[in-house]
Design a protein around this motif. Structure first.
Motif, PDB file in Angstrom:
ATOM      1  N   ASP A 131       3.752  -3.394 -10.718  1.00  0.00           N
ATOM      2  CA  ASP A 131       4.541  -4.194 -10.279  1.00  0.00           C
ATOM      3  C   ASP A 131       3.929  -4.419  -8.748  1.00  0.00           C
ATOM      4  O   ASP A 131       3.926  -5.533  -8.105  1.00  0.00           O
ATOM      5  N   ALA A 132       3.841  -3.396  -8.292  1.00  0.00           N
ATOM      6  CA  ALA A 132       3.569  -2.988  -6.890  1.00  0.00           C
ATOM      7  C   ALA A 132       1.850  -3.127  -6.370  1.00  0.00           C
ATOM      8  O   ALA A 132       1.747  -3.348  -5.329  1.00  0.00           O
ATOM      9  N   ARG A 133       1.143  -3.436  -7.594  1.00  0.00           N
ATOM     10  CA  ARG A 133      -0.294  -3.329  -7.332  1.00  0.00           C
ATOM     11  C   ARG A 133      -0.741  -4.553  -6.191  1.00  0.00           C
ATOM     12  O   ARG A 133      -0.106  -5.658  -6.317  1.00  0.00           O
ATOM     13  N   ASN A 134      -1.508  -4.112  -5.264  1.00  0.00           N
ATOM     14  CA  ASN A 134      -2.033  -5.065  -4.370  1.00  0.00           C
ATOM     15  C   ASN A 134      -0.821  -5.656  -3.484  1.00  0.00           C
ATOM     16  O   ASN A 134      -0.909  -6.555  -2.536  1.00  0.00           O
ATOM     17  N   ALA A 135       0.219  -4.948  -3.361  1.00  0.00           N
ATOM     18  CA  ALA A 135       1.313  -5.432  -2.024  1.00  0.00           C
ATOM     19  C   ALA A 135       0.737  -5.524  -0.970  1.00  0.00           C
ATOM     20  O   ALA A 135      -0.089  -4.868  -0.598  1.00  0.00           O
ATOM     21  N   SER A 136       1.388  -6.376  -0.035  1.00  0.00           N
ATOM     22  CA  SER A 136       1.156  -6.455   0.949  1.00  0.00           C
ATOM     23  C   SER A 136       1.278  -5.031   1.989  1.00  0.00           C
ATOM     24  O   SER A 136       0.689  -4.952   2.892  1.00  0.00           O
ATOM     25  N   ALA A 137       2.603  -4.354   1.614  1.00  0.00           N
ATOM     26  CA  ALA A 137       2.520  -3.293   2.071  1.00  0.00           C
ATOM     27  C   ALA A 137       3.389  -2.294   1.196  1.00  0.00           C
ATOM     28  O   ALA A 137       4.143  -2.644   0.436  1.00  0.00           O
ATOM     29  N   LEU A 138       2.821  -1.112   1.508  1.00  0.00           N
ATOM     30  CA  LEU A 138       3.473   0.151   0.637  1.00  0.00           C
ATOM     31  C   LEU A 138       4.106   0.954   1.608  1.00  0.00           C
ATOM     32  O   LEU A 138       3.422   1.598   2.474  1.00  0.00           O
ATOM     33  N   ILE A 139       5.481   1.135   1.386  1.00  0.00           N
ATOM     34  CA  ILE A 139       5.963   2.353   2.368  1.00  0.00           C
ATOM     35  C   ILE A 139       6.394   3.426   1.434  1.00  0.00           C
ATOM     36  O   ILE A 139       6.887   3.194   0.560  1.00  0.00           O
ATOM     37  N   ILE A 140       5.862   4.512   1.880  1.00  0.00           N
ATOM     38  CA  ILE A 140       5.635   5.928   0.759  1.00  0.00           C
ATOM     39  C   ILE A 140       6.207   6.788   1.572  1.00  0.00           C
ATOM     40  O   ILE A 140       6.034   7.291   2.849  1.00  0.00           O
ATOM     41  N   GLU A 141       7.033   7.841   0.854  1.00  0.00           N
ATOM     42  CA  GLU A 141       7.404   9.005   1.343  1.00  0.00           C
ATOM     43  C   GLU A 141       6.378  10.038   1.683  1.00  0.00           C
ATOM     44  O   GLU A 141       5.402   9.976   0.783  1.00  0.00           O
ATOM     45  N   GLY A 142       6.526  10.803   2.527  1.00  0.00           N
ATOM     46  CA  GLY A 142       5.236  11.803   2.515  1.00  0.00           C
ATOM     47  C   GLY A 142       5.751  13.243   3.052  1.00  0.00           C
ATOM     48  O   GLY A 142       5.426  14.075   3.727  1.00  0.00           O
ATOM     49  N   THR A 143       6.829  13.665   2.407  1.00  0.00           N
ATOM     50  CA  THR A 143       7.282  14.993   2.704  1.00  0.00           C
ATOM     51  C   THR A 143       6.311  16.063   2.480  1.00  0.00           C
ATOM     52  O   THR A 143       6.186  16.941   3.331  1.00  0.00           O
TER      53      THR A 143
END
Ligand SMILES: [Zn+2]
Length: 509
Positions: free
Chosen positions: A256-268
Motif C-alpha cells: 500500500d505504501a509503494r511509491n508514497a510521496s514520503a516514507l518516514i522510517i525509523e533508523g535505530t
C-alpha cells in the motif's frame, strides 16, 4: 500540498512528534518523550515537578512550543508565553506503539484530541495507568484534572473531579472485554474514591487523510505502521519495526505504501558497526540452553513491556518442567492484553506473592482476583524447591531475593544492550546482588568493571540494516525521511532521495 513537521525525534532515538498536514488540517504521528534530552537534565532523583504542570518541560525546551497542551497544566507564569506558541489543531494522534519514547508525552495533550492506536496498545496504556497512577507523563489513558492554587503557580489535582478518560480509536476493532476494561478503574468504587468516567473507544474517526494501519513486529505487542492518503499526496510511517521471524502485516504495508510521496522510517540500527541478526528463535534457543544448564532457581530479566519475551520464557518453562513466576504488574498487563486480543496470556503462570501491603494494589485485589484469578508462589515455596521455577525479575526486584534466600542459581539478562553510563553502574550493583547469593549471570559479564554483553540472549526490536534497505527499496518513495536515529548519514549515502530534517523543520512534498 502535504507538509511534514518533525517537532521531535529527527535527531535522536525516540521522542517522535511528527505533524502531517494537508491544507490546514493535520494529525500527529506519535507524541513521545525524548529520553536523550530528558536525561541531559533529569535522573532518578531529580525530575520535572508535576505540581508545575508543563512549566519545567517548556522552560528546558523538552517539549515543542505549540498550542496543543492541556489547559489545566498551564500555571499562571506561562500565561504570558502561551500566545507565542504555534497555533496548530491536530485532529488526532496516530500512535505507533506503547513505548514511552512514542507515547510518553501524550499525557500532556489536550484530552479532546483523540488517539488512534491498536486495541493492544490501548489495553497496555490503560493497564500502565491503573498500575502507577501518579505522574502527569503517565496520563495517557486517563488523567486527573488539575486546578490552580493561590497565585496559580502551583497546580493540584481536583479530588472532586472524576478521572477523565481519553478518546481512543482502534482501527483493528475493540472487543467487548476491552470496552469493559476501559470503562472501569480498579479502586474507583470506594466511598471516598475519585470517580472514573471511562475511556471512549470507537473504530473509525473522520480525519483529513484516509488512514490505514498495519500490525508490525516490534519488541512490544500491538505496534502499527500507517499509510496516510490525501488528494495531495501520501505519507507512509513505519513507527518502530523489525521483520525478524514474523513480518506480520508488513507485506500489506509495503504494497500500500509503494511509491508514497514520503516514507518516514525509523533508523535505530542504521550505521551500527556490528549489526548482527538475532531473532526471537535464537533467543529462545540460547536462553533454553542456559536453563538446561541450571540447577536451582532461574531468574529471567527482560524489559517489562516485552511480552513476547515473556511468552518465550513461558515456553522454556514448559519445556524444562518449570513454572513461570511473574510480578502482579506483569500479570495485570497480560490480562489487559487478553481483553484486547481474546487470548489468555496468563495460562499456567504464577504470581510472585511479595511481602508488601497488597491492600493498596486494587488492580490486583479487585480486577485480577475477580477476572483472572491466578495462583501465587510465595518466597518459601520458591526457597524450598527453586529448581521448579523461572522467576521474571529485574534489577529493581532484587530486594525480594532477601526473602527467597536462593542458594546459587542463574540470572539470564535478556534485554536491550543500549545503555547510558548511569545504567552501567546498576550492573555493578546487580553483580553485587548476584554474587551475594552465588547466582551465575548469563547474557552479560563484567570484566574489570567493564560491561560485556553475550550474544544470543536478546534480539533487537528494530529493523536491521538489511531490513531497512529491503523496506525502502520495496516502497521506493519520492522522499525518504529517517527519524528515530542518530545515523541519518547512513541513509543519505545510500538513497539520494533522503531528506535529513532537523527538529522543528517543515518539509513540503
Ligand atoms: Zn519502540
Amino acid at each position: 500540498m502535504v507538509s511534514i513537521t518533525v517537532y521531535d525525534g529527527a535527531e535522536s532515538i525516540g521522542g517522535n512528534k511528527i505533524y502531517v498536514e494537508a491544507g490546514d488540517r493535520g494529525v500527529f504521528l506519535d507524541f513521545g518523550m525524548n529520553f536523550a534530552r530528558r536525561n541531559a537534565f533529569f535522573d532518578e532523583f531529580l525530575s520535572e515537578r508535576d505540581g508545575r504542570g508543563i512549566h519545567d518541560l517548556v522552560k528546558l525546551g523538552m517539549i515543542p512550543k505549540i498550542d496543543v497542551y492541556r489547559r489545566d497544566l498551564i500555571p499562571s507564569d506561562l500565561d504570558g508565553l502561551l500566545p507565542s506558541f504555534s497555533r496548530i489543531r491536530p485532529e488526532a494522534v496516530l500512535l505507533s506503539h506503547a513505548h514511552t519514547d512514542h507515547c510518553g508525552n501524550i499525557g500532556l495533550l489536550d484530552p479532546d484530541i483523540p488517539i488512534m492506536a491498536s486495541a493492544t496498545s490501548v489495553a497496555i496504556l490503560k493497564a500502565l495507568k491503573d498500575i502507577s497512577p501518579s505522574d502527569i507523563t503517565g496520563d495517557v489513558a486517563y488523567l486527573s484534572l488539575k486546578k490552580r492554587e493561590g497565585e496559580g503557580l502551583l497546580l493540584k489535582s481536583d479530588r472532586k473531579e472524576a478521572y477523565r478518560g481519553r478518546q481512543f480509536c482502534c482501527p483493528d476493532g475493540c472487543r467487548p472485554e476491552l470496552s469493559e476494561f476501559l470503562s472501569d478503574r480498579p479502586g474507583s468504587e470506594g466511598r471516598n474514591a475519585k470517580a472514573f468516567d471511562g475511556c471512549g473507544v470507537c473504530e473509525k474517526i473522520s480525519l483529513p487523510f484516509e488512514v490505514k494501519s498495519y500490525g508490525v513486529n516490534h519488541s512490544i505487542y500491538g505496534a502499527l505502521a500507517y499509510v496516510l492518503r490525501s488528494d495531495e499526496g501520501s505519507v507512509a510511517y513505519t513507527g518502530d519495526f523489525r521483520i525478524g521471524d514474523d513480518a506480520k502485516g508488513l507485506p500489506g504495508f509495503l504494497a500500500d505504501a509503494r511509491n508514497a510521496s514520503a516514507l518516514i522510517i525509523e533508523g535505530t540500527r542504521a550505521g551500527l558497526e556490528s549489526d548482527t541478526e538475532v531473532t526471537e528463535a535464537t533467543v529462545h534457543d540460547t536462553c533454553r540452553a542456559a536453563v538446561d544448564d541450571s540447577r536451582g532457581l532461574v531468574i529471567a530479566d527482560f524489559s517489562s513491556k516485552n511480552f513476547e519475551r515473556l511468552e518465550t520464557f513461558k515456553r522454556i518453562a514448559e519445556e524444562t518442567g518449570r513454572q513461570l513466576v511473574i510480578t502482579a504488574r506483569d500479570a495485570y498487563a497480560l490480562y489487559a492484553i487478553g481483553c484486547a486480543d481474546g487470548v489468555c496470556h496468563t495460562k499456567g503462570v504464577l504470581i510472585y506473592d511479595e511481602i508488601s501491603d497488597r491492600s493498596r494494589r486494587k488492580y490486583e485485589t479487585e480486577t485480577l482476583a475477580d477476572k483472572c484469578p491466578l495462583e501465587y508462589a510465595s518466597h518459601r515455596q520458591i526457597h524450598d524447591d527453586p529448581g521448579r521455577y523461572i522467576l521474571c525479575f529485574s534489577f529493581l526486584d532484587m530486594k525480594h531475593l532477601l526473602d527467597i534466600s536462593p542458594e546459587g542459581g542463574s540470572y539470564i539478562y535478556s534485554s536491550s544492550e543500549v545503555f547510558t553510563e548511569e545504567q552501567e553502574i546498576d550492573f555493578l550493583k546487580l553483580k553485587n546482588w548476584l554474587d551475594f547469593f552465588g547466582i551465575r549471570p548469563y547474557g552479560f559479564r563484567l570484566i574489570d568493571e567493564k560491561l560485556v554483553f553475550e550474544r544470543g540472549y536478546h534480539a533487537s526490536g528494530h529493523a536491521s540494516q538489511k531490513e531497512l534497505a529491503h523496506t525502502i527499496d520495496k516502497i521506493d518513495p519520492d522522499v525518504l525521511i529517517p527519524v528515530h536515529t542518530t545515523n541519518g548519514e547512513w541513509f543519505t549515502k545510500k538513497w539520494e532521495r533522503t531528506r535529513l530534517v532537523k527538529n522543528g523543520e517543515t518539509l513540503s512534498i
